[in-house]
Design an enzyme around this catalytic site. Structure first.
Site, PDB file in Angstrom:
ATOM      1  N   ASN A   1      13.615  21.735   6.824  1.00 57.73           N
ATOM      2  CA  ASN A   1      14.228  23.436   7.702  1.00 57.73           C
ATOM      3  C   ASN A   1      15.729  23.427   7.757  1.00 57.73           C
ATOM      4  OD1 ASN A   1      14.190  25.325   9.377  1.00 57.73           O
ATOM      5  ND2 ASN A   1      13.744  25.003  11.711  1.00 57.73           N
TER       6      ASN A   1
ATOM      7  N   LYS B   1      16.581  25.959   8.953  1.00 56.33           N
ATOM      8  CA  LYS B   1      17.705  26.675  10.146  1.00 56.33           C
ATOM      9  C   LYS B   1      18.646  28.338   9.368  1.00 56.33           C
ATOM     10  CE  LYS B   1      16.788  24.170  12.927  1.00 56.33           C
ATOM     11  NZ  LYS B   1      16.709  22.916  14.527  1.00 56.33           N
TER      12      LYS B   1
ATOM     13  N   HIS C   1       7.866  28.353  15.399  1.00 54.37           N
ATOM     14  CA  HIS C   1       9.299  26.749  15.999  1.00 54.37           C
ATOM     15  C   HIS C   1      10.062  27.770  16.886  1.00 54.37           C
ATOM     16  CE1 HIS C   1      13.062  25.408  15.554  1.00 54.37           C
ATOM     17  NE2 HIS C   1      13.198  24.254  14.547  1.00 54.37           N
TER      18      HIS C   1
ATOM     19  N   GLU D   1      12.050  27.336  18.301  1.00 54.83           N
ATOM     20  CA  GLU D   1      13.018  28.480  17.956  1.00 54.83           C
ATOM     21  C   GLU D   1      13.050  29.814  18.092  1.00 54.83           C
ATOM     22  OE1 GLU D   1      16.078  27.124  15.038  1.00 54.83           O
ATOM     23  OE2 GLU D   1      16.012  25.496  17.100  1.00 54.83           O
TER      24      GLU D   1
ATOM     25  N   GLU E   1       7.421  19.101  17.822  1.00 55.44           N
ATOM     26  CA  GLU E   1       9.147  18.724  18.205  1.00 55.44           C
ATOM     27  C   GLU E   1       9.000  19.433  19.751  1.00 55.44           C
ATOM     28  OE1 GLU E   1      10.513  20.256  14.210  1.00 55.44           O
ATOM     29  OE2 GLU E   1      10.315  21.912  15.098  1.00 55.44           O
TER      30      GLU E   1
ATOM     31  N   GLY F   1      18.148  19.152  18.018  1.00 56.70           N
ATOM     32  CA  GLY F   1      19.794  19.713  17.237  1.00 56.70           C
ATOM     33  C   GLY F   1      20.174  18.565  18.449  1.00 56.70           C
TER      34      GLY F   1
ATOM     35  N   SER G   1      15.572  15.664  15.747  1.00 57.33           N
ATOM     36  CA  SER G   1      16.906  15.181  16.176  1.00 57.33           C
ATOM     37  C   SER G   1      16.142  13.682  14.958  1.00 57.33           C
ATOM     38  CB  SER G   1      17.344  14.013  17.129  1.00 57.33           C
ATOM     39  OG  SER G   1      17.840  15.838  17.856  1.00 57.33           O
TER      40      SER G   1
HETATM   41  C1  PEP Z   1      14.137  21.718  13.752  1.00 55.12           C
HETATM   42  O1  PEP Z   1      14.536  22.260  14.197  1.00 55.12           O
HETATM   43  O2  PEP Z   1      12.697  21.822  13.494  1.00 55.12           O
HETATM   44  C2  PEP Z   1      14.298  20.005  14.663  1.00 55.12           C
HETATM   45  C3  PEP Z   1      14.064  18.691  14.231  1.00 55.12           C
HETATM   46  O3  PEP Z   1      15.614  20.073  13.941  1.00 55.12           O
HETATM   47  P1  PEP Z   1      16.662  18.765  14.685  1.00 55.12           P
HETATM   48  O4  PEP Z   1      16.437  17.764  13.609  1.00 55.12           O
HETATM   49  O5  PEP Z   1      17.953  18.821  14.088  1.00 55.12           O
HETATM   50  O6  PEP Z   1      16.739  18.151  15.448  1.00 55.12           O
END
Ligand code: PEP
Length: 251
Positions: A9, A11, A96, A98, A168, A174, A214
């Protein structure tokens, strides 16, 4: 048979030329990854057609990060499922955290979006996950179960063949904090049970459930070794082709 998938992703990152370069690097390196591992990249809307071109002939599939909850018309700034499919997408991410958190995406909107995406033959990567407060209150199983019930239970077992669930935990996205393999496995097992109770054991057995938050080359192996973790949805580490591919090589 359950598919292993590593999805990136991107983003709101990269310009179009940077995105094309990243896609080309991922496509070139994808030959090193096991055949059994599906790769997906989800760039911003503006990049989709050019990234589709850059991925041509490779095993890497193209996903959007979101779609509109209407098919067409006067919805300024929105992008419809047919537009995504015609730009070369075969998947879209939906729900997601976000989008839920910053853009007020509700379960009701998500039902519409999943419906439209499946009708347009797009696979859906449906994201669920609790925030820190909910985790600390011990409510993570309940939160994730409700997110699945409120949206995916509106669909059929047949529809579920085109749905991937991504767990997630919001506190791990992040932040550099990863859920431990034990924490991730226990909630993935719970998700599979929720799916089994509603759609049957075979659907649950075949369902790909990704971990996101992460995930990076240094922790992917341990996470992917868990029996109910079938791959990853990768944010930050998907912006470097080498890291993304190293994660895909962690099975
Ligand atoms: C995400 O937002 O889908 C994600 C997994 O982000 P990160 O790997 O940067 O934590």
């Amino acid at each position: 048979m359950r598919k292993h998938i590593v999805a990136g992703n991107w983003k709101m990152n990269t310009t179009v030329p940077e995105g094309i370069e990243l896609a080309k690097a991922v496509a070139a390196k994808s030959v090193e990854t096991p055949e059994s591992v599906g790769l997906i990249v989800a760039p911003p809307f503006t990049h989709l057609a050019s990234v589709a071109e850059a991925l041509k002939g490779s095993k890497v599939a193209l996903s959007a990060q979101n779609c509109a909850d209407h098919t067409k018309g006067a919805y300024t700034g929105e992008v419809a499922v047919d537009m995504l499919a015609s730009a070369g997408c075969t998947y879209t991410i939906l729900g997601h955290s976000e989008r839920r958190q910053y853009y007020g995406e509700t379960d009701q909107t998500l039902v519409e979006k999943v419906k439209l995406a499946l009708a347009a033959n797009l696979g859906v990567i449906f994201c669920v996950g609790e925030n820190l407060e909910q985790r600390e209150a011990g409510k993570h199983f309940e939160v994730v179960t409700d997110q699945i019930k409120n949206v995916l239970f509106q669909f059929s077992a047949e529809d579920m063949k085109n749905v991937v669930i991504a767990y997630e935990p919001v506190w791990a996205i992040g932040t550099g904090k990863t859920a431990s393999a034990e924490q991730a496995q226990e909630i993935h097992a719970c998700i599979r049970k929720v799916v089994a109770d509603q759609f049957g054991a075979q659907v649950a057995e075949d369902m790909t459930i990704l971990y996101g938050g992460s995930c990076k080359p240094s922790n992917a192996k341990e996470l992917f070794a868990c029996p109910d973790i079938d791959g990853g949805l990768i944010g930050g580490a998907a912006l470097k082709a080498d890291d993304f591919i190293a994660i895909a090589m962690s099975f």
